[in-house]
Write a protein that holds these residues in place. Structure first.
Motif, PDB file in Angstrom:
ATOM      1  N   TYR A  23       0.797  -1.222   0.000  1.00  0.00           N
ATOM      2  CA  TYR A  23       0.000   0.000   0.000  1.00  0.00           C
ATOM      3  C   TYR A  23       0.834   1.279   0.000  1.00  0.00           C
ATOM      4  CZ  TYR A  23      -3.408  -3.524   1.171  1.00  0.00           C
ATOM      5  OH  TYR A  23      -4.151  -4.652   1.180  1.00  0.00           O
ATOM      6  N   GLN A  24       2.134   1.183  -0.235  1.00  0.00           N
ATOM      7  CA  GLN A  24       2.936   2.379  -0.439  1.00  0.00           C
ATOM      8  C   GLN A  24       3.082   2.583  -1.936  1.00  0.00           C
ATOM      9  OE1 GLN A  24       6.635   2.272   1.601  1.00  0.00           O
ATOM     10  NE2 GLN A  24       5.718   2.463   3.633  1.00  0.00           N
ATOM     11  N   GLN A  25       3.308   3.820  -2.354  1.00  0.00           N
ATOM     12  CA  GLN A  25       3.342   4.133  -3.779  1.00  0.00           C
ATOM     13  C   GLN A  25       4.437   3.367  -4.509  1.00  0.00           C
ATOM     14  OE1 GLN A  25       3.137   8.222  -4.696  1.00  0.00           O
ATOM     15  NE2 GLN A  25       3.360   7.923  -6.877  1.00  0.00           N
ATOM     16  N   ALA A  26       5.574   3.145  -3.894  1.00  0.00           N
ATOM     17  CA  ALA A  26       6.673   2.442  -4.548  1.00  0.00           C
ATOM     18  C   ALA A  26       6.347   0.962  -4.757  1.00  0.00           C
ATOM     19  CB  ALA A  26       7.947   2.585  -3.729  1.00  0.00           C
ATOM     20  N   TYR A  27       5.326   0.465  -4.094  1.00  0.00           N
ATOM     21  CA  TYR A  27       4.961  -0.951  -4.197  1.00  0.00           C
ATOM     22  C   TYR A  27       4.266  -1.259  -5.527  1.00  0.00           C
ATOM     23  CZ  TYR A  27       3.089  -5.477  -2.705  1.00  0.00           C
ATOM     24  OH  TYR A  27       2.784  -6.805  -2.600  1.00  0.00           O
ATOM     25  N   TYR A  28       3.575  -0.262  -6.103  1.00  0.00           N
ATOM     26  CA  TYR A  28       2.784  -0.493  -7.298  1.00  0.00           C
ATOM     27  C   TYR A  28       3.614  -0.243  -8.558  1.00  0.00           C
ATOM     28  CZ  TYR A  28      -1.078  -0.437  -4.042  1.00  0.00           C
ATOM     29  OH  TYR A  28      -1.903  -0.727  -3.012  1.00  0.00           O
ATOM     30  N   PRO A  29       3.417  -1.055  -9.600  1.00  0.00           N
ATOM     31  CA  PRO A  29       4.157  -0.840 -10.848  1.00  0.00           C
ATOM     32  C   PRO A  29       3.624   0.383 -11.589  1.00  0.00           C
ATOM     33  CG  PRO A  29       2.576  -2.607 -11.137  1.00  0.00           C
ATOM     34  CD  PRO A  29       2.537  -2.217  -9.680  1.00  0.00           C
ATOM     35  N   PRO A  30       4.428   0.964 -12.496  1.00  0.00           N
ATOM     36  CA  PRO A  30       3.934   2.099 -13.275  1.00  0.00           C
ATOM     37  C   PRO A  30       2.819   1.664 -14.227  1.00  0.00           C
ATOM     38  CG  PRO A  30       6.094   1.430 -14.035  1.00  0.00           C
ATOM     39  CD  PRO A  30       5.799   0.631 -12.803  1.00  0.00           C
ATOM     40  N   VAL A  31       1.890   2.547 -14.462  1.00  0.00           N
ATOM     41  CA  VAL A  31       0.753   2.265 -15.336  1.00  0.00           C
ATOM     42  C   VAL A  31       0.935   3.053 -16.629  1.00  0.00           C
ATOM     43  CG1 VAL A  31      -1.762   2.412 -15.549  1.00  0.00           C
ATOM     44  CG2 VAL A  31      -0.726   1.917 -13.337  1.00  0.00           C
ATOM     45  N   PRO A  32       0.794   2.398 -17.799  1.00  0.00           N
ATOM     46  CA  PRO A  32       0.960   3.129 -19.056  1.00  0.00           C
ATOM     47  C   PRO A  32      -0.138   4.178 -19.246  1.00  0.00           C
ATOM     48  CG  PRO A  32       0.191   0.898 -19.483  1.00  0.00           C
ATOM     49  CD  PRO A  32       0.487   0.995 -18.017  1.00  0.00           C
TER      50      PRO A  32
END
Length: 66
Positions: A23-32
């Motif tokens: 649930y931290q921003q760095a945990y999620y992959p970038p979205v195109p």
């Protein structure tokens, strides 16, 4: 890599890096972006990239042979 250092002295430190906690921003992959997704599905753009990549490979093969 940094770890949490909030444990008592003499106890083992956790091995989970701070930036990989859920649930931290760095945990999620970038979205195109929408434009990127459009270009990935555009057949004209795919055909052009196919030709460009093939030309690059052909030039590489020609330069590698003596």
């Amino acid at each position: 890599m940094t770890t949490d250092t909030t444990t008592q002295p003499g106890t083992a430190l956790p091995t989970t890096p701070k930036n990989k906690e859920p649930y931290q921003q760095a945990y999620y992959p970038p979205v195109p972006t929408g434009f990127t997704r459009f270009m990935r599905g555009n057949l004209i753009w795919q055909f052009w990239r196919f030709i460009a990549i093939n030309i690059k490979m052909f030039k590489l093969m020609l330069s590698s042979h003596h």
